[in-house]
Design a protein around this motif. Structure first.
Motif, PDB file in Angstrom:
ATOM      1  N   VAL A   1       0.853  -1.192   0.000  1.00 57.80           N
ATOM      2  CA  VAL A   1       0.000   0.000   0.000  1.00 57.80           C
ATOM      3  C   VAL A   1       0.887   1.239   0.000  1.00 57.80           C
ATOM      4  O   VAL A   1       1.913   1.290   0.689  1.00 57.80           O
ATOM      5  N   CYS A   2       0.500   2.211  -0.786  1.00 52.14           N
ATOM      6  CA  CYS A   2       1.266   3.454  -0.875  1.00 52.14           C
ATOM      7  C   CYS A   2       0.808   4.396   0.238  1.00 52.14           C
ATOM      8  O   CYS A   2      -0.380   4.705   0.332  1.00 52.14           O
ATOM      9  N   PRO A   3       1.747   4.856   1.091  1.00 50.76           N
ATOM     10  CA  PRO A   3       1.352   5.749   2.189  1.00 50.76           C
ATOM     11  C   PRO A   3       0.929   7.132   1.688  1.00 50.76           C
ATOM     12  O   PRO A   3       0.268   7.877   2.405  1.00 50.76           O
ATOM     13  N   THR A   4       1.281   7.460   0.471  1.00 52.75           N
ATOM     14  CA  THR A   4       0.950   8.786  -0.063  1.00 52.75           C
ATOM     15  C   THR A   4      -0.422   8.806  -0.744  1.00 52.75           C
ATOM     16  O   THR A   4      -1.261   9.642  -0.434  1.00 52.75           O
ATOM     17  N   CYS A   5      -0.648   7.858  -1.657  1.00 56.10           N
ATOM     18  CA  CYS A   5      -1.900   7.913  -2.420  1.00 56.10           C
ATOM     19  C   CYS A   5      -2.888   6.822  -2.016  1.00 56.10           C
ATOM     20  O   CYS A   5      -4.034   6.822  -2.471  1.00 56.10           O
ATOM     21  N   GLY A   6      -2.445   5.868  -1.194  1.00 62.59           N
ATOM     22  CA  GLY A   6      -3.351   4.848  -0.692  1.00 62.59           C
ATOM     23  C   GLY A   6      -3.607   3.701  -1.656  1.00 62.59           C
ATOM     24  O   GLY A   6      -4.343   2.767  -1.356  1.00 62.59           O
TER      25      GLY A   6
ATOM     26  N   VAL B   1       8.058   0.531  -4.554  1.00 56.79           N
ATOM     27  CA  VAL B   1       7.892   1.978  -4.693  1.00 56.79           C
ATOM     28  C   VAL B   1       6.666   2.218  -5.560  1.00 56.79           C
ATOM     29  O   VAL B   1       6.531   1.622  -6.626  1.00 56.79           O
ATOM     30  N   CYS B   2       5.758   3.079  -5.099  1.00 58.15           N
ATOM     31  CA  CYS B   2       4.572   3.416  -5.890  1.00 58.15           C
ATOM     32  C   CYS B   2       5.011   4.270  -7.079  1.00 58.15           C
ATOM     33  O   CYS B   2       5.617   5.322  -6.890  1.00 58.15           O
ATOM     34  N   PRO B   3       4.722   3.819  -8.302  1.00 57.95           N
ATOM     35  CA  PRO B   3       5.182   4.592  -9.458  1.00 57.95           C
ATOM     36  C   PRO B   3       4.435   5.914  -9.622  1.00 57.95           C
ATOM     37  O   PRO B   3       4.889   6.787 -10.350  1.00 57.95           O
ATOM     38  N   ASP B   4       3.302   6.061  -8.936  1.00 55.66           N
ATOM     39  CA  ASP B   4       2.541   7.306  -9.083  1.00 55.66           C
ATOM     40  C   ASP B   4       3.194   8.470  -8.350  1.00 55.66           C
ATOM     41  O   ASP B   4       3.031   9.623  -8.734  1.00 55.66           O
ATOM     42  N   ASP B   5       3.901   8.183  -7.241  1.00 58.69           N
ATOM     43  CA  ASP B   5       4.515   9.286  -6.476  1.00 58.69           C
ATOM     44  C   ASP B   5       5.901   8.951  -5.938  1.00 58.69           C
ATOM     45  O   ASP B   5       6.474   9.733  -5.184  1.00 58.69           O
ATOM     46  N   LEU B   6       6.414   7.793  -6.317  1.00 55.81           N
ATOM     47  CA  LEU B   6       7.749   7.330  -5.896  1.00 55.81           C
ATOM     48  C   LEU B   6       7.896   7.211  -4.374  1.00 55.81           C
ATOM     49  O   LEU B   6       9.003   7.302  -3.842  1.00 55.81           O
TER      50      LEU B   6
HETATM   51 ZN   LIG Z   1       1.225   6.289  -4.489  1.00 58.81          ZN
END
Ligand SMILES: [Zn+2]
Lengths: 402, 168
Positions: B63-68, B77-82
């Protein structure tokens, strides 16, 4: 900043075939280059550099293909760069040459590509190696491979838009038929929709005749700035002039399941939309269906041609099948697609096919194609090629200017 | 007569020369049998925890802590916000997004046997995962089909073979 006009001076193809035991990829690239130089009326000693287009060197048992070709062609010690972008390799090579010329690093570039993927390598080995060009950790390990990914894309397209297997079969009929007048094509065939529908199933909805075959072969083109061409190429004086006026590239997430849904989702090619948008902006195209006279479109699978036609903006998503049935994309239609036969009719050596597309457009715009597949009065053509499941796309625009 | 060259598969004499063929003197063909075998010590790197958890019959996404967004297959690493992601255990059920039947499979997945492949929307995941669908029975391989994970009782070659989906 100088902004030179870029001219496509000539092209040559070393015949696409299921098996080319008569030479190695280096031999074929040499043959294609000799023909391209003759077509362009250029002395090879005058060339400034080469861009070598080769996807899978493992399959040729020759790594550093770029350097080996440079040597065979007598271009040492001039510069060279080798390019790879999966099935889109040759499109990326064209664009690389375009960039070198636009940027002033060269006045002329030989772009030459080939692939040894025919019957001399077992198809199981080729499939295995090509599966490595997708996601290897999860999807290949789960049993995934490219034909299956493409089939899943079309399953979704069929569900969303009611696209039919008959419409896909029509693509196969059209492209194999167009190849009948192309002596460089590996798969010229006169077949019916019924033949396609009754061919052995591969991955639903695809049957064998929905799928292009891998072929050996090579192609080469010579691109130059207009100034260089005027000084060094007899084609500049003797033949109709065809300019490369637009180039666009786009990319997409490798795994289909990671792509935003519902759009692009499985059914739409976002990388290609992006590549087309940029190429159209550069060439000043606002209504591609009305302003383009013919297109060579990525058709590794029949449905991929339909998806590509939509991504290129020739029609809205879901409209390609009905328009195809109306003959819009046939020879004699408003926008003939894959007059060369495409990958389905020519066979698809990845390092060469994108260059063969440019050569078909060149021949059409010059009025050199045989009458059976000529697009009379064509002034503007498009080439579209992609790699992966359209994870990488390149679109190029060519204009004849007298 | 003994072959002097053990790898020689075939030698083809040159055909009748084609008039105007510039390569007429180069039309003899010899074909050799060449083999190449590769082995790898392949690290699964930052994805290793996903594959090790499969042995404990757990399905992990990140799970991405930034975008969820919840990535399955996981990404470190979430490619949407690294942003660096966090592991999250997911439910072992979901729905078929799209599936198809293949007449054959890669050598690494068993060669000539039939194979059902599908992208599955696992409950709680934002993305789809490709996996095999088995034991479909009378169900149609249609989008929306409820699916559950079934775990292999047998030892497998690759950790992705530890599970597949069946109708729930
Ligand atoms: Zn993200």
């Amino acid at each position: 900043m100088p902004d030179p006009d870029i001219v496509l001076l000539g092209g040559g193809i070393s015949r696409f075939a299921r098996e080319r035991a008569d030479g190695t990829p280096v031999d074929w690239m040499t043959e294609a280059t000799r023909d391209a130089l003759a077509d362009a009326g250029v002395d090879h000693g005058d060339l400034d550099m080469s861009v070598v287009s080769y996807e899978s060197e493992i399959l040729a048992r020759q790594v550093t293909m770029g350097q080996v070709v440079q040597d065979a062609l007598g271009l040492c010690p001039k510069p060279s760069v080798r390019v790879e972008a999966g099935g889109g390799t040759a499109g990326a090579a064209l664009r690389t040459a375009f960039a070198y010329l636009k940027g002033g690093l060269a006045g002329s570039v030989l772009v030459v590509g080939a692939e040894a993927v025919g019957r001399l390598v077992s198809s199981a080995t080729v499939r295995e190696v090509y599966a490595l060009s997708g996601d290897v950790e999860f999807e290949m390990a789960a049993g995934g491979f490219f034909m299956a990914y493409y089939a899943l894309m079309m399953k979704e397209h069929m569900r969303l838009y009611g696209t039919t297997e008959e419409q896909m079969a029509l693509v196969s009929v059209k492209n194999h038929r167009n190849a009948l007048s192309n002596p460089m094509a590996a798969m010229p065939m006169s077949i019916t929709v019924q033949d396609v529908l009754e061919s052995p199933p591969v991955v639903a909805p695809y049957k064998r005749l929905d799928c292009s075959v891998l072929a050996d072969g090579a192609a080469a083109v010579i691109l130059a700035t207009a100034d260089w061409a005027a000084a060094h190429a007899s084609a500049w004086r003797d033949k109709p002039r065809v300019f490369m006026t637009g180039s666009g590239c786009g990319t997409e997430r490798v795994r289909l399941g990671d792509r935003p849904r519902p759009d692009p989702g499985f059914a739409h090619m976002r990388a290609k939309r992006e590549a087309a948008r940029k190429a159209y902006a550069m060439a000043g195209i606002e209504d591609p269906r009305a302003e383009i006279d013919l297109a060579e479109v990525a058709d590794a699978y029949t449905g991929a041609e339909l998806q590509s036609i939509e991504a290129l903006g020739f029609c809205a998503p879901g409209e390609s099948g009905p328009l195809l049935e109306q003959g819009v994309f046939d020879l004699g239609g408003a926008l003939p697609v894959n007059t060369s036969g495409g990958l389905l009719g020519m066979g698809g050596p990845p390092g060469a096919i994108g260059l063969a597309q440019a050569i078909e457009v060149l021949r059409q715009l010059r009025g050199e194609c045989p009458a059976e597949r000529r697009v009379p009065g064509a002034r503007r053509g498009l080439t579209d090629i992609h790699g992966g499941t359209a994870s990488y796309a390149v679109v190029s625009i060519f204009d004849r200017r007298d | 007569m003994t072959e002097l060259v053990k790898r020689k598969l075939e030698a083809r004499p040159a055909p009748e020369p084609d008039p105007g063929d510039p390569f007429a003197a180069f039309r003899e063909v010899e074909i050799l049998d060449m083999q190449m075998a590769f082995g790898f010590r392949h690290s699964l790197g930052k994805l290793s925890r996903f594959f090790l958890a499969l042995e404990e019959r757990k399905l992990l996404g990140t799970v991405c802590p930034t975008c969820g967004k919840v990535w399955l297959p996981p990404r470190p690493v979430c490619p949407d916000d690294l942003a660096v992601t966090e592991w999250r255990e997911l439910a072992q059920r979901g729905r078929l997004a799209v599936g198809s039947l293949s007449a054959y499979s890669l050598k690494t997945a068993g060669g000539d046997r039939q194979l059902m492949l599908g992208y599955v929307e696992v409950e709680g995941a934002s993305t789809l995962i490709l996996q095999q669908i088995r034991n479909l029975g009378a169900h149609a391989l249609e989008p929306g089909l409820p699916l559950k994970i079934v775990w292999s009782e047998e030892a497998v070659e690759h950790p992705m073979e530890l599970f597949w989906f069946e109708p729930a």
